[in-house]
Scaffold this motif. Structure first.
Motif, PDB file in Angstrom:
ATOM      1  N   TYR A 171       0.839  -1.206   0.000  1.00 17.91           N
ATOM      2  CA  TYR A 171       0.000   0.000   0.000  1.00 17.91           C
ATOM      3  C   TYR A 171       0.871   1.252   0.000  1.00 17.91           C
ATOM      4  CZ  TYR A 171      -3.720   3.260   1.312  1.00 17.91           C
ATOM      5  OH  TYR A 171      -4.606   4.293   1.334  1.00 17.91           O
ATOM      6  N   SER A 178       5.450  -3.812   5.235  1.00 18.63           N
ATOM      7  CA  SER A 178       4.843  -3.955   6.556  1.00 18.63           C
ATOM      8  C   SER A 178       3.330  -4.092   6.441  1.00 18.63           C
ATOM      9  CB  SER A 178       5.180  -2.733   7.428  1.00 18.63           C
ATOM     10  OG  SER A 178       4.735  -1.541   6.801  1.00 18.63           O
ATOM     11  N   TRP A 179       2.885  -4.560   5.292  1.00 20.65           N
ATOM     12  CA  TRP A 179       1.447  -4.632   5.042  1.00 20.65           C
ATOM     13  C   TRP A 179       1.131  -5.890   4.256  1.00 20.65           C
ATOM     14  CZ3 TRP A 179      -1.605  -3.912   0.444  1.00 20.65           C
ATOM     15  CH2 TRP A 179      -2.983  -3.736   0.688  1.00 20.65           C
ATOM     16  N   SER A 183       0.340   5.989   5.338  1.00 23.14           N
ATOM     17  CA  SER A 183       0.168   4.612   4.897  1.00 23.14           C
ATOM     18  C   SER A 183      -0.677   3.768   5.837  1.00 23.14           C
ATOM     19  CB  SER A 183       1.551   3.955   4.721  1.00 23.14           C
ATOM     20  OG  SER A 183       1.422   2.626   4.281  1.00 23.14           O
ATOM     21  N   HIS A 184      -0.374   3.797   7.149  1.00 22.87           N
ATOM     22  CA  HIS A 184      -1.095   2.975   8.114  1.00 22.87           C
ATOM     23  C   HIS A 184      -2.120   3.763   8.919  1.00 22.87           C
ATOM     24  CE1 HIS A 184       2.103   0.182   7.142  1.00 22.87           C
ATOM     25  NE2 HIS A 184       1.479  -0.754   7.810  1.00 22.87           N
TER      26      HIS A 184
END
Length: 547
Positions: free
Chosen positions: A243, A284-285, A412-413
């Motif tokens: 993402y 990390s996704w 992003s998160h």
């Protein structure tokens, strides 16, 4: 040099705690502090005014200050710093600090606190700051003596840099102006972990056994794009971006299949599920429902704490990512690629390329989101920095934009609305010679409108493209898909042209796709920031996840 001269040079220098803070931050390369002034940080502001090494960027809202500090850390990899008043000032920072915390970038927040004799009383705006920020920091401390400032600050900086996280210091208003002779600490050199040879050999064994390999890349691998492309060619692997990692690998690369999940290539999920070995690099996704169930997962990160971050893992390697990729490439010298799998990769890419091209040619007015993205694509050079807000505008961009290695910056998160404009302001401050374009929805921009003035104050020539459809489109469509009534999704918007012009911007209402492209191509002529208000069709995004 005589003993007397040497002792004079080593004699501790007395200065205020605020001056000591700036001295220490300067040693770590800090160039800017973002914030809003308040009486609890008057001493810090006075010290900033008396020096020229660190600039104070005065914004209109503390949330913007923290988002800008987070964006600086994302742009540079260095420490981002913000400062605010006690109480409501700190509370307003939390949104931007949450972005830095969840996206794993180093940010330091310095906040004023009640005077020493009022700590723990019913003094105005007093609150236990350490309890307030506990969920979004790895280090938070109150400093109650000027001689403790340097050690506490050094620990906060070191925690942020080594753990890629948020630290916060509460400093009572009167401590800032107290004298200290404690010298600054020399910056700590960060050491890299040496990757385990056993893990490297295990990874190479997994990779050589793969018949259907895939590479998943995250934002942190941007400098290693050429190595990743070589690895994909040697391994016969598709390249999938996590993402927001759009732009790391150019779209024209034959192995680049685009983004995975809601904001990406809609044809990719079925192919990715067939993978038998996935090499995750700096990612990390891991989007649920889009990933293989029986694949071996190799994870490469530069920090130990980033392993096991919610993604499955069969082999984890920690160290210098570029060196690890080089060693993985060398282990594939005689690898026999699966030509059938390469054919499936090419078919997936070709099929999506045709569909993507068709989507970008949508006609009509108000403009279709895909056609807006295509116009931006045609007028953007590879060295452009593109900042994204959160919402439908971001999903359409990640779906349809065919990147040439532009630098894309987003939340992003944390995925907060309002991130696009602050990130664009920061990007231009950090890289003044780069073209900076912000793509935002009308809902996201409305949250940070006051900081249009910040662009003018600091003469930041950025371009803001507003996809204006008068609604919170993502929320509206998702509520309808769930069988709910979309209450609260309609927007009451200002006249963005008049508002931007009143703030000192050049602004234009876009009447056609051709005009949008014309304005984008000529935006560099203006000496002011430019806002383009683009009437946008209310179109349901086709790939919403049920979340």
């Amino acid at each position: 040099m005589s003993t007397t001269e040497n002792s004079i040079r080593k004699r501790p220098v007395s200065r205020t705690a605020a001056e000591a803070i700036l001295e220490q931050l300067d040693l770590y390369g800090v160039k800017r502090i973002y914030g809003v002034i308040g009486d609890a940080i008057f001493g810090l502001m006075d010290a900033i005014a008396k020096q020229t090494k660190i600039q104070f960027i005065a914004v209109k809202h503390e949330s913007v200050a923290a988002m800008m500090a987070s964006a600086e850390a994302k742009c540079t990899g260095a420490l981002g710093v913000c400062a605010a008043q006690m109480g409501p000032g700190l509370a307003n920072l939390i949104n931007g600090l949450g972005d830095a915390y969840l996206d794993g970038v180093p940010v330091l927040a310095i906040t004023g606190q009640a005077p020493l004799k009022k700590i723990g009383t019913s003094y105005k705006q007093y609150i236990n700051q350490q309890e307030l920020v506990q969920a979004i920091t790895k280090y938070s401390q109150i400093v109650v003596h000027p001689d403790a400032v340097i050690d506490s600050l050094t620990k906060a900086i070191h925690t942020s840099l080594t753990m890629d996280t948020v630290s916060q210091l509460s400093i009572p208003a009167d401590v800032f102006t107290m004298q200290t002779i404690v010298p600054s600490n020399e910056p700590i050199t960060l050491t890299e972990m040496i990757p385990s040879m056993e893990r490297l050999q295990q990874a190479q064994q997994f990779m050589r056994s793969a018949k259907c390999p895939m590479i998943l890349v995250g934002n942190s691998v941007r400098p290693m794009d050429s190595k990743i492309q070589l690895l994909a060619e040697r391994w016969g692997s598709g390249i999938v971006t996590g993402y927001g990692a759009i732009g790391i690998i150019p779209d024209h690369n034959p192995f680049n299949l685009g983004g995975l999940g809601e904001g990406g290539n809609p044809l990719l999920t079925n192919l990715f599920r067939q993978a038998d070995v996935v090499l995750s690099i700096g990612a990390s996704w891991w989007p649920e429902g889009h990933t293989p169930t029986n694949a071996r997962i190799i994870t490469v990160q530069d920090k130990q704490m980033e392993l096991g971050n919610g993604m499955p893992m069969d082999c984890g390697i920690v160290g210098n990512i570029a060196e690890i990729i080089s060693q993985l490439i060398s282990g594939l010298e005689s690898h026999d690629m699966n030509q059938n799998w390469i054919g499936q990769i090419r078919l997936c890419k070709q099929t999506w390329s045709i569909q993507n091209e068709r989507e970008g040619n949508e006609s009509g007015y108000p403009l279709h989101p895909s056609s807006i993205v295509r116009a931006i694509e045609r007028c953007t050079s590879p060295n452009t920095i593109i900042t994204l807000d959160e919402g439908d505008s971001t999903l359409w961009f990640m779906r349809n934009f065919r990147a040439q290695c532009e630098y894309v910056l987003l939340s992003s998160h944390w995925r907060t609305m309002g991130f696009g404009l602050p990130a664009a302001l920061t990007a231009k401050l950090c890289m003044p010679n780069k073209h900076v374009v912000c793509i935002t929805g009308d809902g996201g921009l409305a949250m940070v409108l006051a900081d249009l003035l910040t662009a003018v104050r600091y003469q930041l020539q950025i371009t803001v493209i507003v996809l204006n459809n008068g609604t919170l489109q993502m929320e509206q469509n998702k509520m309808v898909l769930k069988g709910l009534i979309p209450e609260g999704t309609e927007l009451t918007n200002p006249d963005y042209i008049k508002l931007a012009e009143a703030c000192g911007w050049d602004a234009y209402k876009i009447q056609s796709k051709d005009e949008l492209e014309k304005r984008l191509k000529t935006r560099q002529v203006s000496q002011k920031p430019v806002l383009l208000d683009v009437p946008t069709a209310q179109v349901e995004y086709p790939n919403y996840q049920n979340s």
